[in-house]
Scaffold this motif. Structure first.
Motif, PDB file in Angstrom:
ATOM      1  N   LEU A  21       0.420  -1.309   0.560  1.00  0.00           N
ATOM      2  CA  LEU A  21       0.169   0.514   0.144  1.00  0.00           C
ATOM      3  C   LEU A  21       0.795   1.526   0.041  1.00  0.00           C
ATOM      4  N   SER A  57       2.208   0.622   6.258  1.00  0.00           N
ATOM      5  CA  SER A  57       1.751   0.150   5.079  1.00  0.00           C
ATOM      6  C   SER A  57       2.711  -0.407   4.160  1.00  0.00           C
ATOM      7  N   ILE A  70      -8.701   3.629   4.509  1.00  0.00           N
ATOM      8  CA  ILE A  70      -7.995   4.367   5.091  1.00  0.00           C
ATOM      9  C   ILE A  70      -7.518   5.941   5.337  1.00  0.00           C
ATOM     10  N   THR A  72      -4.391   8.872   5.879  1.00  0.00           N
ATOM     11  CA  THR A  72      -3.379   8.644   5.962  1.00  0.00           C
ATOM     12  C   THR A  72      -2.860  10.417   6.704  1.00  0.00           C
TER      13      THR A  72
END
Ligand code: FES
Ligand code: FES
Length: 150
Positions: A21, A57, A70, A72
């Motif tokens: 990822l 990730s 997700i 971030t």
């Protein structure tokens, strides 16, 4: 083609399902806030949230994300815990070189979201996988406590 929900927005990426990822975020989608450190789940620089849980990730195949949301470093400030952590980091000037700090903030925000009043042992357990070459650990711990009080 894989589909992801990142910081509340849909993204598509034509990538193999075994691509980490982290590669998808940085190299395909251009979201470079999440950092590459070790690549082997030992440093925490690449930490993001999957449904609010901190994960590395660099060792997460993109095809395993599924429909989990997700978050971030680019979006964590829009969450209540993330906003408190980021403010505390500024208030206490936690950061030194900064390279590890996106991962530190993601782990700290996940901790605070699940435990609004963490003690030292809670903090040490949650942050143990995040390495800081600059040794900002004392300020990180104070930052989390400052955020918890705010
Ligand atoms: S880059 Fe993922 S844990 Fe170090
Ligand atoms: S602030 Fe420099 S590695 Fe953590």
């Amino acid at each position: 083609m894989l589909e992801f929900t990142i910081n509340g927005e849909k993204h598509q990426a034509d990538v193999p399902p075994d691509m980490p990822l982290l590669w998808v975020l940085r190299d395909v989608l251009g979201m470079t806030g999440t950092k590459f450190g070790c690549g082997i789940a030992q440093c925490g620089a690449c930490t993001v949230h999957l449904d609010g849980v901190a994960v590395r990730s660099c060792q997460l195949p993109a095809g395993r994300v599924g429909d989990r949301a997700i978050t971030t470093i680019e979006g964590v400030g829009n969450t209540p815990a993330g906003a408190k952590i980021q403010k505390a980091w500024i208030d206490l000037e936690v950061i030194q070189c900064g390279y590890c700090q996106p991962g530190q903030i993601m782990s700290a925000a996940a901790l605070l979201a699940s435990n609004p009043a963490p003690d030292d042992s809670d903090i040490d357990a949650a942050m143990a996988g995040n390495i800081c070459r600059c040794g900002t650990y004392v300020r990180i711990r104070e930052g989390i406590k400052h955020a918890a009080r705010s």
